[in-house]
Scaffold this motif. Structure first.
Motif, PDB file in Angstrom:
ATOM      1  N   ILE A 183       8.304   9.146  11.203  1.00 38.55           N
ATOM      2  CA  ILE A 183       7.604   8.844   9.944  1.00 38.55           C
ATOM      3  C   ILE A 183       8.023   9.858   8.885  1.00 38.55           C
ATOM      4  N   ALA A 184       8.614   9.358   7.785  1.00 38.75           N
ATOM      5  CA  ALA A 184       9.091  10.247   6.726  1.00 38.75           C
ATOM      6  C   ALA A 184       8.120  10.273   5.561  1.00 38.75           C
ATOM      7  N   MET A 185       7.919  11.463   5.010  1.00 38.70           N
ATOM      8  CA  MET A 185       7.054  11.629   3.828  1.00 38.70           C
ATOM      9  C   MET A 185       7.877  11.436   2.561  1.00 38.70           C
ATOM     10  N   GLY A 186       7.263  10.824   1.554  1.00 43.03           N
ATOM     11  CA  GLY A 186       7.892  10.754   0.229  1.00 43.03           C
ATOM     12  C   GLY A 186       9.170   9.958   0.204  1.00 43.03           C
ATOM     13  N   GLY A 187       9.123   8.703   0.664  1.00 37.97           N
ATOM     14  CA  GLY A 187      10.327   7.874   0.699  1.00 37.97           C
ATOM     15  C   GLY A 187      10.812   7.462  -0.683  1.00 37.97           C
ATOM     16  N   LYS A 192       0.823  -1.211   0.000  1.00 39.21           N
ATOM     17  CA  LYS A 192       0.000   0.000   0.000  1.00 39.21           C
ATOM     18  C   LYS A 192       0.863   1.270   0.000  1.00 39.21           C
ATOM     19  N   GLY A 193       2.194   1.121  -0.105  1.00 41.53           N
ATOM     20  CA  GLY A 193       3.068   2.296  -0.163  1.00 41.53           C
ATOM     21  C   GLY A 193       3.522   2.799   1.201  1.00 41.53           C
ATOM     22  N   VAL A 194       3.490   1.917   2.213  1.00 41.13           N
ATOM     23  CA  VAL A 194       3.965   2.291   3.553  1.00 41.13           C
ATOM     24  C   VAL A 194       5.055   1.308   3.962  1.00 41.13           C
ATOM     25  N   THR A 245      16.625   7.088   7.497  1.00 41.37           N
ATOM     26  CA  THR A 245      16.515   7.719   8.814  1.00 41.37           C
ATOM     27  C   THR A 245      15.211   7.427   9.530  1.00 41.37           C
ATOM     28  N   ALA A 246      14.145   7.162   8.782  1.00 35.81           N
ATOM     29  CA  ALA A 246      12.829   7.023   9.417  1.00 35.81           C
ATOM     30  C   ALA A 246      12.559   5.579   9.838  1.00 35.81           C
ATOM     31  N   ASP A 247      11.655   5.428  10.814  1.00 28.94           N
ATOM     32  CA  ASP A 247      11.195   4.104  11.232  1.00 28.94           C
ATOM     33  C   ASP A 247      10.079   3.635  10.305  1.00 28.94           C
ATOM     34  N   VAL A 248       9.348   4.605   9.779  1.00 28.42           N
ATOM     35  CA  VAL A 248       8.260   4.337   8.824  1.00 28.42           C
ATOM     36  C   VAL A 248       8.388   5.354   7.696  1.00 28.42           C
ATOM     37  N   ALA A 249       8.264   4.907   6.451  1.00 26.86           N
ATOM     38  CA  ALA A 249       8.317   5.835   5.319  1.00 26.86           C
ATOM     39  C   ALA A 249       7.037   5.717   4.502  1.00 26.86           C
ATOM     40  N   LEU A 250       6.359   6.866   4.293  1.00 24.08           N
ATOM     41  CA  LEU A 250       5.211   6.913   3.390  1.00 24.08           C
ATOM     42  C   LEU A 250       5.792   7.151   2.003  1.00 24.08           C
TER      43      LEU A 250
END
Length: 718
Positions: free
Chosen positions: A627-631, A386-388, A640-645
């Protein structure tokens, strides 16, 4: 420094493993590999079916360490053209794949027919049951006996002791059924885990193995392993893009759902980035390759997700610790059940030994051991599709318990791109469209971000400005621009610039400027040395989804949403009020954002930070979940993020929260059910009602239900 002090770091090699039947077997394989000569350390990733080895070893040595499970090992980065994959067993016909189990089952059926015809004590009946046990349970017995000799207690040890004991007391039929059902249980466990693994591995199958490459004025199909950075790839309409790159020639719309989860195709033009695995829908594209096959965005996603599947979640750590003590306790309880009633209460030895053996069977912790791994793998695989990108079971669990979420403003709640919000001409004699063309002709020569907003507005309204001749153009640093058109010198800049030029701003204009600034907009004044002619207000455009996302998060029980920004308070308040966050923190430096996160953690314990993964690195690192936007295409965000959108889509955040909470509930339900069914079965010992049949069926039933319950996470929708 002495020679002894100089340590050469051992190289880490990653191998794929085919044949794991259970988490316990994976743990045992890890221990065996650690004992190999030349191996410094080893770590099995059961979720991804891989092992990382530090030191020097060979595939043959690794397969020897996994011989107890007949494991097949292959290097992770082997050439895909020559190396078999872990999916090979999917191509094996059903009968051939399960022929041993089917043959053993047939022998059991013949055994019961013989028992009905010839009687239970008949030698033919006994032999049929015995051969069935050997055929269906040989790997079980080999491992179990070896474990007994080494005093290692796991599921197979329990089953081996129970089977040997059952055979000694003459329960041939029941023992044969127990062996068959245990083998079926293991196959079901293997199937459910493999299916969960495939949910993410299937992403790799969407990437073409060959691409049409233009080299030396020739077009030829080249395997992706042989494509190098700088090659020119040609992608026709309807074809999938095989490699990451930038568009050199052409214009098209590309479906990026596999990477970002976006269902709407994205327009791609010259210099735009494209990703492997995405679908070119319309035009012909010539793409310059920027990454090797192992470095593409989709390859990184798959690698990071597989690593995430190996990270033990808190619930899994509990299960692992519990299982470590659980098996020896079951052995002791079974021994007491078998010995105490006959010795102290004149019980029948045959009856209570049988009950003790049944306790061993019911004690197999199959369902408990798989209760967490299948859930974690299923949820992380679903999120990736789903892109996460969730980078570990621990973060999957933490998201579900969040109490507060902090958002960076620019590029997160807003698009990060300035846009014209207001354009007002102050002189009645001036035509608005013609004057906008004049303004745009000047701004087109400026490199300032605010200038791009004006140019964008003119393009949207199809206003022609490129034919207007501009002379004596000058950029006035920090204040604005100046240029001459048709003999008239125009100025565009801040109100401060016109104060310095001694141009009088009328009361109406001043009032309007003040009103726009209070709305959080940047105001540009347009005029000459004699008069103010127009006002243009520019603001960072708020994402259409931001307001709805914040509303959904509050509805889901998030107690506080905070917007963090370096902008002035007026701008921040205007945007914060519009999107509906509970509080706004403005005029912050990066270190100030860090302090805000620390304060929120003191108040709420579980806090997430949503940012772009670059400017917000300290705050992302300090939060419970970053949580990072636009991975997609952003290595920094992925690292760097634990979760990337993966796409710039905040709407994935409520889905991630929903998925996490569902995963938590399912894991808790699985653990409770797996332990509860064991306790219930063990209570049947008191009246002496527990049989081997009930024991194995309770164990197998629990395993099936736990696996099916976990796999529901693969179907959670947005």
């Amino acid at each position: 420094m002495s020679e002894e002090q100089v340590l050469t770091p051992q190289k880490e090699n990653v191998y794929r493993v085919q044949g794991f039947t259970c988490a316990n077997c994976a743990g045992k394989f890890e221990q065996n590999v650690k004992k190999l000569p030349g191996v410094e350390n080893a770590k099995v990733n059961f979720g991804a079916s891989k092992i990382s080895v530090q030191g020097n070893t060979t595939v043959a040595d690794l397969e020897k360490a996994g011989a107890f499970e007949n494991l097949k090992i292959s290097p992770e980065k082997a050439d895909t053209r020559s190396t078999s994959t872990n999916n090979e067993d999917e191509k094996v016909p059903f009968f051939k794949k399960y022929q041993t189990l089917l043959f053993a089952t047939a022998l059991v059926v013949l055994g019961f027919i013989s028992m009905f015809v010839n009687g239970e004590e008949n030698i033919v009946t006994t032999l049929l049951f015995l051969v069935s046990m050997v055929v269906g349970g040989l790997p079980l017995f080999q491992t179990g006996v070896r474990n007994l000799i080494r005093l290692e207690f796991d599921m197979k040890t329990l089953m081996t002791v129970a089977v040997i004991g059952g055979a000694i007391i003459g329960e041939w039929g029941e023992v044969a059924i127990v062996v068959i059902l245990f083998a079926i249980s293991e196959e079901l466990e293997r199937f459910s885990m493999e299916r969960a693994r495939r949910s993410i591995r299937s992403l790799m199958s969407i990437v073409p193995k060959e691409a049409l490459i233009k080299r030396n004025a020739q077009e030829l199909f080249v395997h992706v392993n042989d494509i190098v950075v700088g090659d020119i790839m040609i992608v026709k309409p309807g074809e999938k893009i095989a490699m990451d790159g930038v568009v050199l020639h052409g214009f098209s719309s590309v479906n990026q759902a596999a990477i970002t989860g976006e269902s709407v195709p994205v327009e791609k033009k010259v210099d735009d980035e494209v990703f492997a695995g995405t679908l070119n829908e319309e035009g012909l594209l010539e793409i310059k390759i920027t990454k090797l096959v192992e470095d593409t965005t989709i390859a990184k996603i798959i690698h990071l997700v597989e690593e995430a599947q190996g990270e033990r979640a808190p619930a899994q750590a509990f299960v692992d610790k519990f299982a470590k003590y659980y098996t020896p306790i079951i052995m002791i309880v079974a021994a007491l059940v078998a010995i105490v009633p006959p010795l102290f209460f004149n019980g029948s030895w045959e009856m209570w030994v049988y009950q003790g053996l049944a306790v061993l069977v019911v004690g197999c912790p199959c369902a408990l051991v798989i209760s967490t791994p299948i859930s974690i793998v299923s949820a992380i695989g679903n999120a990736a599709k789903k892109g996460v990108l969730v980078k570990g079971g621990i973060y999957l669990e933490e998201i579900g318990s969040l109490k507060a979420i902090a958002f960076d403003k620019t590029g997160t709640l807003t698009k990060g791109v300035p846009a014209v919000t207001d354009y007002e001409v102050l002189e009645d004699s001036i035509d608005e469209k013609e004057f906008l063309a004049t303004i745009t002709a000047l701004e087109d020569r400026s490199k300032h971000p605010l200038a791009s907003a004006v140019v964008k507005k003119a393009n949207q309204e199809n206003i022609s400005y490129s034919i207007i001749s501009v002379s004596d153009f000058t950029s006035i640093t920090g204040k604005g621009i100046r240029g001459k058109i048709n003999g008239t010198t125009y100025y565009i800049g801040s109100p401060k610039l016109f104060h310095e030029l001694a141009v009088e701003l009328k009361q109406d204009a001043l009032g309007r400027i003040e009103s726009l600034q209070k709305q959080g907009k940047t105001v540009m004044v347009v005029g000459t040395q004699d008069n103010v002619l127009a006002l243009i207000a520019v603001a960072d455009e708020v994402r259409e989804s931001s307001k709805e996302v914040i509303r959904q998060l509050h509805k889901a029980g998030i107690k506080e949403t905070v917007m963090l920004t370096g902008d002035n308070q007026a701008t921040a308040n205007a945007i914060g009020t519009h999107v509906g966050v509970t509080s706004v923190q403005a005029e912050l430096m990066p270190e100030d954002k860090l302090q805000v996160i620390k304060q929120l953690k003191t108040k709420y314990q579980k806090v997430a930070m949503v940012g772009d993964g670059v400017n917000d690195a300290p705050a992302l690192a300090a939060s419970t979940v970053g949580i990072a936007m636009g991975g997609a295409g952003t290595d920094t965000a992925l690292e760097t993020a634990d979760v990337a959108l993966m796409g710039d889509d905040l709407r994935k955040l409520p889905f991630t929260l929903k998925l996490s909470r569902k995963a938590l509930n399912i894991i808790k339900a699985n653990i409770t059910f797996a332990i509860g069914i064991k306790l219930l079965a063990l209570l049947l010992v008191v009246p002496g009602w527990l049989t081997l049949w009930i024991a194995i069926l309770s164990d197998m039933g629990a395993t099936i239900l736990v696996a099916l319950n976990s796999m529901r996470l693969m179907r959670v929708k947005e």
